[in-house]
Scaffold this motif. Structure first.
Motif, PDB file in Angstrom:
ATOM      1  N   HIS A  40      53.596 121.300  18.914  1.00 41.52           N
ATOM      2  CA  HIS A  40      54.758 122.045  19.974  1.00 41.52           C
ATOM      3  C   HIS A  40      55.865 120.832  20.192  1.00 41.52           C
ATOM      4  N   LEU A  41      57.020 121.686  20.526  1.00 34.37           N
ATOM      5  CA  LEU A  41      58.078 120.813  21.433  1.00 34.37           C
ATOM      6  C   LEU A  41      57.931 120.687  22.772  1.00 34.37           C
ATOM      7  N   VAL A  42      58.044 119.366  23.172  1.00 38.43           N
ATOM      8  CA  VAL A  42      57.765 119.172  24.436  1.00 38.43           C
ATOM      9  C   VAL A  42      58.935 118.459  25.130  1.00 38.43           C
ATOM     10  N   ARG A  43      59.343 118.816  26.291  1.00 38.78           N
ATOM     11  CA  ARG A  43      60.405 118.164  27.191  1.00 38.78           C
ATOM     12  C   ARG A  43      59.743 117.812  28.357  1.00 38.78           C
ATOM     13  N   VAL A  44      59.943 116.669  28.774  1.00 38.59           N
ATOM     14  CA  VAL A  44      59.353 116.276  30.119  1.00 38.59           C
ATOM     15  C   VAL A  44      60.678 115.903  31.197  1.00 38.59           C
ATOM     16  N   VAL A  45      60.622 116.704  32.301  1.00 30.51           N
ATOM     17  CA  VAL A  45      61.711 116.492  33.315  1.00 30.51           C
ATOM     18  C   VAL A  45      60.789 115.836  34.532  1.00 30.51           C
ATOM     19  N   ALA A  46      61.499 114.476  34.780  1.00 25.52           N
ATOM     20  CA  ALA A  46      60.621 113.644  35.690  1.00 25.52           C
ATOM     21  C   ALA A  46      61.710 113.022  36.448  1.00 25.52           C
ATOM     22  N   TYR A  47      61.368 112.537  37.811  1.00 29.09           N
ATOM     23  CA  TYR A  47      62.046 111.491  38.498  1.00 29.09           C
ATOM     24  C   TYR A  47      62.431 110.338  37.888  1.00 29.09           C
ATOM     25  N   ASP A  48      63.480 109.591  38.220  1.00 27.04           N
ATOM     26  CA  ASP A  48      63.842 108.401  37.997  1.00 27.04           C
ATOM     27  C   ASP A  48      64.154 107.866  39.337  1.00 27.04           C
ATOM     28  N   SER A  49      63.233 106.997  39.975  1.00 26.16           N
ATOM     29  CA  SER A  49      63.243 106.729  41.503  1.00 26.16           C
ATOM     30  C   SER A  49      63.503 105.249  41.583  1.00 26.16           C
ATOM     31  N   ASP A  50      62.800 104.490  40.471  1.00 30.27           N
ATOM     32  CA  ASP A  50      62.671 102.875  40.662  1.00 30.27           C
ATOM     33  C   ASP A  50      62.954 102.245  39.328  1.00 30.27           C
ATOM     34  N   PRO A  51      63.919 101.293  39.498  1.00 29.74           N
ATOM     35  CA  PRO A  51      64.409 100.464  38.113  1.00 29.74           C
ATOM     36  C   PRO A  51      63.153  99.967  37.444  1.00 29.74           C
ATOM     37  N   ALA A  52      62.262  99.343  38.107  1.00 28.48           N
ATOM     38  CA  ALA A  52      61.141  98.629  37.186  1.00 28.48           C
ATOM     39  C   ALA A  52      60.250  99.978  36.659  1.00 28.48           C
ATOM     40  N   ALA A  53      60.101 101.143  37.256  1.00 29.53           N
ATOM     41  CA  ALA A  53      59.211 102.002  36.727  1.00 29.53           C
ATOM     42  C   ALA A  53      60.128 102.632  35.362  1.00 29.53           C
ATOM     43  N   ALA A  54      61.493 102.724  35.692  1.00 25.46           N
ATOM     44  CA  ALA A  54      62.219 103.190  34.685  1.00 25.46           C
ATOM     45  C   ALA A  54      62.178 102.226  33.439  1.00 25.46           C
ATOM     46  N   ALA A  55      62.213 100.990  33.684  1.00 26.25           N
ATOM     47  CA  ALA A  55      61.959 100.271  32.617  1.00 26.25           C
ATOM     48  C   ALA A  55      60.641 100.387  31.712  1.00 26.25           C
ATOM     49  N   ARG A  56      59.791 100.604  32.378  1.00 28.01           N
ATOM     50  CA  ARG A  56      58.373 100.817  31.869  1.00 28.01           C
ATOM     51  C   ARG A  56      58.339 102.206  30.989  1.00 28.01           C
ATOM     52  N   ASP A  57      59.112 103.195  31.675  1.00 33.06           N
ATOM     53  CA  ASP A  57      59.291 104.551  30.879  1.00 33.06           C
ATOM     54  C   ASP A  57      59.810 104.043  29.695  1.00 33.06           C
ATOM     55  N   ASP A  58      61.112 103.528  29.579  1.00 33.50           N
ATOM     56  CA  ASP A  58      61.610 103.092  28.326  1.00 33.50           C
ATOM     57  C   ASP A  58      60.870 102.555  27.318  1.00 33.50           C
ATOM     58  N   VAL A  59      59.883 101.621  27.610  1.00 35.44           N
ATOM     59  CA  VAL A  59      58.778 101.128  26.882  1.00 35.44           C
ATOM     60  C   VAL A  59      58.117 102.127  26.136  1.00 35.44           C
ATOM     61  N   LEU A  60      57.393 102.972  27.106  1.00 36.53           N
ATOM     62  CA  LEU A  60      56.542 104.130  26.621  1.00 36.53           C
ATOM     63  C   LEU A  60      57.299 105.166  25.611  1.00 36.53           C
ATOM     64  N   MET A  61      58.600 105.356  25.833  1.00 39.04           N
ATOM     65  CA  MET A  61      59.288 106.353  25.129  1.00 39.04           C
ATOM     66  C   MET A  61      59.510 105.791  23.752  1.00 39.04           C
ATOM     67  N   ARG A  62      59.313 104.490  23.604  1.00 38.38           N
ATOM     68  CA  ARG A  62      59.937 104.044  22.225  1.00 38.38           C
ATOM     69  C   ARG A  62      58.763 104.529  21.266  1.00 38.38           C
ATOM     70  N   THR A  63      57.536 104.792  21.503  1.00 37.93           N
ATOM     71  CA  THR A  63      56.710 105.232  20.548  1.00 37.93           C
ATOM     72  C   THR A  63      56.321 106.905  20.898  1.00 37.93           C
ATOM     73  N   ARG A  64      57.278 107.676  21.370  1.00 37.30           N
ATOM     74  CA  ARG A  64      56.986 109.112  21.667  1.00 37.30           C
ATOM     75  C   ARG A  64      58.222 109.766  20.791  1.00 37.30           C
ATOM     76  N   ASP A  65      57.770 110.643  20.285  1.00 44.72           N
ATOM     77  CA  ASP A  65      58.744 111.858  19.732  1.00 44.72           C
ATOM     78  C   ASP A  65      59.119 113.166  20.828  1.00 44.72           C
ATOM     79  N   TRP A  66      58.413 113.196  21.701  1.00 49.20           N
ATOM     80  CA  TRP A  66      58.934 114.242  22.589  1.00 49.20           C
ATOM     81  C   TRP A  66      59.903 113.708  23.609  1.00 49.20           C
ATOM     82  N   ARG A  67      60.572 114.504  24.089  1.00 46.72           N
ATOM     83  CA  ARG A  67      61.629 114.189  24.934  1.00 46.72           C
ATOM     84  C   ARG A  67      61.549 113.948  26.458  1.00 46.72           C
TER      85      ARG A  67
END
Length: 422
Positions: A40-67
């Motif tokens: 299926h096609l997946v889009r996650v709408v999420a808060y970006d409230s913390d720079p450190a957590a946003a950096a961890r999000d970046d790392v996770l998304m490098r291995t994901r094909d959903w958006r």
């Protein structure tokens, strides 16, 4: 955000809405992965409230094909500072009106969700078939988006939100706002999901809705590729606890006292962010019992490594304090992690945790909350009887293979969401 993908024949479009960073919300991460793996096609709408957590999000998304579609809710630049200030004023005004008895839909939803309008607009920015809300503040935004798009609405109870508040005036006011939102939006949901059987029962009884589908917050059986640094010190039986925060009201003072009073060789490892004053308090208790050298505190670790790190130890501690309804009914992530890691378990005897141990016979010991005597005896039993300890570890892993794994719950989740879309 990754590039858009072409919709495949038969693929459904899912929009998952959360008021947390994906790196701080393993349930959303696993749900998105499971739906994507199902085609299926997946889009996650999420808060970006913390720079450190946003950096961890970046790392996770490098291995994901959903958006991942981020809604930045921190004052990172002049425009965002203005948006943040407007949202804050609107939120506080809505709360004040709600407290005075003004319960219109706009006031009700804005009182519960600080960034309601931006989250709703982001979720509704593209067509989808199903909108899945995680967390109470995400529900009104997801509901408004689903209504605008003509999509099905789903709500996932990671916790029982009305029962996850403090027992004071502020907590009761928060519970009142959450209950108003749930009363309004639950009848419009095509599907409800809950993270434990007791939570599902409580929601059905409270709101008179169909019992939510139970999808436990389990973890994959195959974790061997994760970083598994060994933090043990010597051969003494190792007791382990982890969370985001090492702090009060989590049973940790009792844990340190119990292992100290047990009078057996041991090592106790705690993982999470700890404030200096609480670190000092734990060390004071450890020194009082002469076991300060056996207490080890560790920093946070990536969610993907938690099972592997837990597997280095012998006994997992799930000491939920039962201080509110949610802590009594939840089946903790710790307990589910320990099953997959093959740890014996010492858990507080709450309805949520009992529901897990009953399906994993022989895997551990239940103790009443805040009962240091019973906790001490449980520690002594597992630390001195190596045969009993080995048997409990085998039973825990067998329970994971039989029931408590993400492979089992992912199939339940995907099937329920596909049927809802149909």
């Amino acid at each position: 955000m990754t590039a858009r993908t072409t919709r495949r024949r038969g693929a459904l479009r899912f929009c998952i809405v959360t008021t947390a960073h994906v790196s701080n919300n393993p349930r959303v991460l696993k749900e998105a992965d499971a739906l994507h793996e199902a085609g299926h096609l997946v889009r996650v709408v999420a808060y970006d409230s913390d720079p450190a957590a946003a950096a961890r999000d970046d790392v996770l998304m490098r291995t994901r094909d959903w958006r991942l579609q981020r809604v930045v809710v921190r004052p990172a630049d002049p425009l965002l500072r203005v948006r943040w200030a407007v949202a804050s004023v609107r939120h506080e005004a809505s709360r004040a009106l709600f407290a005075r008895g003004v319960r219109t839909a706009a006031v009700r939803d804005a009182a519960a969700a600080k960034h309601l309008w931006r989250m709703a607009a982001a979720a509704a920015s593209e067509p989808c078939d199903v909108v899945v809300a995680h967390h109470a503040p995400a529900l009104p935004a997801a509901g408004r988006a689903a209504r605008r798009l003509g999509a099905r609405l789903v709500f996932d109870y990671e916790d029982i939100y009305v029962g996850n508040v403090t027992d004071d005036a502020a907590g009761r006011a928060e519970s009142d706002r959450i209950a108003a939102v749930e009363l309004a939006w639950l009848p419009q949901c095509e599907l409800l999901i809950a993270s434990s059987g007791p939570i599902a029962d409580a929601i059905a009884a409270r709101y008179g809705v169909t019992r939510p589908t139970v999808v436990l917050n389990t973890f994959p059986l195959d974790w061997r590729d994760a970083a598994a640094r060994d933090e043990r010190v010597g051969d003494a039986p190792s007791f382990y606890w982890f969370s985001q925060v090492i702090g009060p009201n989590r049973g940790l003072e009792d844990a340190v006292a119990a292992v100290g009073r047990a009078g057996v060789p041991f090592q106790l490892h705690l993982r999470g962010v700890v404030r200096p004053e609480f670190r000092a308090r734990l060390m004071e208790i450890a020194e009082e019992h002469g076991v300060a050298s056996s207490l080890h505190l560790h920093d946070l670790a990536p969610p993907a490594d938690l099972v592997a790190l837990s597997a280095n130890h012998d006994v997992g501690l799930a000491l939920e304090p039962a201080w509110n309804e949610n802590s009594r009914l939840a089946l903790s992530n710790k307990l589910l992690t320990y099953f997959v890691a093959g740890n014996a378990v010492i858990a507080t005897d709450t309805p949520g945790q009992r529901s897990g141990l009953e399906l994993a016979p022989g895997s551990g010991i239940l103790c009443a909350p805040n009962d240091v005597v019973a906790l001490t005896e449980a520690v002594r039993t597992l630390a001195t009887n190596r045969d009993a300890l080995s048997a409990a570890k085998r039973c825990a892993r067998q329970a994971a293979e039989r029931r408590f794994s993400w492979e089992h719950d992912a199939a339940t989740l995907v099937d329920a969401l596909e049927r809802t879309a149909a």
